[in-house]
Design a protein around this motif. Structure first.
Motif, PDB file in Angstrom:
ATOM      1  N   UNK A 230       2.518   1.135  -5.715  1.00 29.75           N
ATOM      2  CA  UNK A 230       1.584   0.667  -4.971  1.00 29.75           C
ATOM      3  C   UNK A 230       1.742  -0.364  -4.220  1.00 29.75           C
ATOM      4  N   UNK A 231       2.955  -0.723  -3.771  1.00 28.12           N
ATOM      5  CA  UNK A 231       3.466  -1.923  -3.122  1.00 28.12           C
ATOM      6  C   UNK A 231       2.507  -1.764  -1.661  1.00 28.12           C
ATOM      7  N   UNK A 232       2.100  -2.952  -1.461  1.00 25.44           N
ATOM      8  CA  UNK A 232       1.079  -3.136  -0.187  1.00 25.44           C
ATOM      9  C   UNK A 232      -0.380  -2.926  -0.321  1.00 25.44           C
ATOM     10  N   UNK A 233      -0.769  -2.515  -1.530  1.00 27.17           N
ATOM     11  CA  UNK A 233      -2.265  -2.658  -2.092  1.00 27.17           C
ATOM     12  C   UNK A 233      -2.339  -3.826  -2.895  1.00 27.17           C
ATOM     13  N   UNK A 234      -2.996  -4.921  -2.490  1.00 31.02           N
ATOM     14  CA  UNK A 234      -2.879  -6.050  -3.229  1.00 31.02           C
ATOM     15  C   UNK A 234      -4.367  -6.825  -2.923  1.00 31.02           C
TER      16      UNK A 234
END
Length: 347
Positions: A230-234
């Protein structure tokens, strides 16, 4: 020997998948999107245009294969995925399965649970799609997608997990999952393995929702793969910041778990129904939620932490090869041939 995995254009050798993103969505809609007649059906050409842009970005970074993790109740369309694959040249692996209870469409199978027929029907559904194809399309899924909600695997969700394990034992199909807000990863792995699923064919997804190293180790001890996908969902929906995730990933790589890790974005490339209107603060937080983020930002950060090119290749190429039964998996099996397999084996 290498096994084959079903893509939307037909079986492909696992050894030929190349660099793979294991959890993305070319298009996705929360159940109910089709009820907004002003925005449904969506313009097919707009979806295809967005898909072409996605493909151009990831292919520029050497990606050959994308697993579309969209389950049956959130807008899955295998024929549209087939057209995307034909236009782009990407290998696209589609899913069979249902989303977790809190954000899926549970009413149908909860009704069948009340009648005592849900388990049989889900088994029939999974087996039918895997062996005969989805509907009348002839397109076969290459993974079963499962999900559980925050802090619990509900009775509704548990049925899908148990049936998926049974189907996996009989067909060898790989399983990918959704965990919500960094919870239930160890429990998902333990449930599937206890029901007889092959851990080497299981990817517990969204594990980067939790930065507790012990949580990861408890999951990894089951022999499964875990997804930092889920890189980019932060900064929202319980998601840690990317720099925290990178730190956790560095710790796992440094502890010798490279062979059980995968990366992806969980990017929704096109929202079915009316697109969400993101508040300005959220737009800023998610400005890197795009299909090039891992290659442009995350991999350089990992390399600054002394991760090697070989380790990156393991995470993006060799581990997807392993989960789908390629030569890398056969070498790791060390003669253990417990699970049946979908498709042919080739020497």
């Amino acid at each position: 020997m290498s096994q084959k995995v079903n893509t939307v254009l037909g079986p492909v050798l696992a050894d030929e998948l190349g660099k793979t993103l294991m959890h993305e969505h070319f298009f996705f809609g929360y159940p109910g999107f089709y009820g907004n007649s002003l925005y449904y059906p969506n313009n097919r050409e707009e979806i295809l245009r967005a898909a072409m842009e996605f493909a151009e970005i990831v292919q520029a970074h050497g990606v050959k294969t994308v697993v579309d993790a969209t389950p049956n109740d959130t807008g899955r369309d295998p024929e549209l995925l087939k057209e995307i694959a034909e236009r782009t040249g990407l290998n696209i692996i589609c899913s069979t399965g249902y989303y977790y209870e809190g954000e899926g469409a549970p009413a149908y199978f909860k009704f069948k649970q009340a009648l005592g027929t849900a388990e049989d029907e889900i088994y029939e559904l999974f087996m039918g799609e895997i062996t005969e194809g989805i509907g009348k399309t002839g397109i076969k899924p290459g993974v079963i997608k499962l999900g559980s909600g925050k802090d619990a695997i509900t009775d509704y969700e548990e049925v899908f997990f148990k049936v998926a394990a049974k189907v996996q034992k009989e067909t060898g199909i790989s399983i990918i999952t959704h965990t919500q807000e960094g919870t239930m990863g160890p429990e998902q792995a333990e449930l599937l393995v206890s029901e007889g699923a092959d851990p080497k064919r299981i990817l517990i997804g969204h594990m980067d929702g939790n930065t507790d190293i012990n949580y990861h180790l408890r999951t990894l001890e089951n022999g499964v793969f875990v997804g930092f996908d889920r890189f980019g969902i932060q900064g929202f929906v319980g998601a840690p910041m990317d720099n925290e995730r990178v730190g956790t990933l560095l710790g796992l790589i440094g502890s010798g778990y490279t062979d059980q890790l995968m990366m992806s974005h969980d990017k929704v490339n096109f929202w079915l129904g009316k697109p969400p209107a993101w508040p300005d603060e959220l737009k800023k937080l998610t400005e890197n939620w795009h299909p090039g983020h891992i290659f442009q930002n995350i991999i350089p950060a990992l390399k600054e932490g002394s991760v090697t090119e070989e380790q990156i290749n393991t995470i993006l190429v060799k581990n997807p090869n392993r989960i789908f039964g390629g030569r890398e998996a056969v070498r790791n099996l060390k003669g253990n041939r417990d699970a049946a397999t979908v498709g042919d084996e080739v020497k």
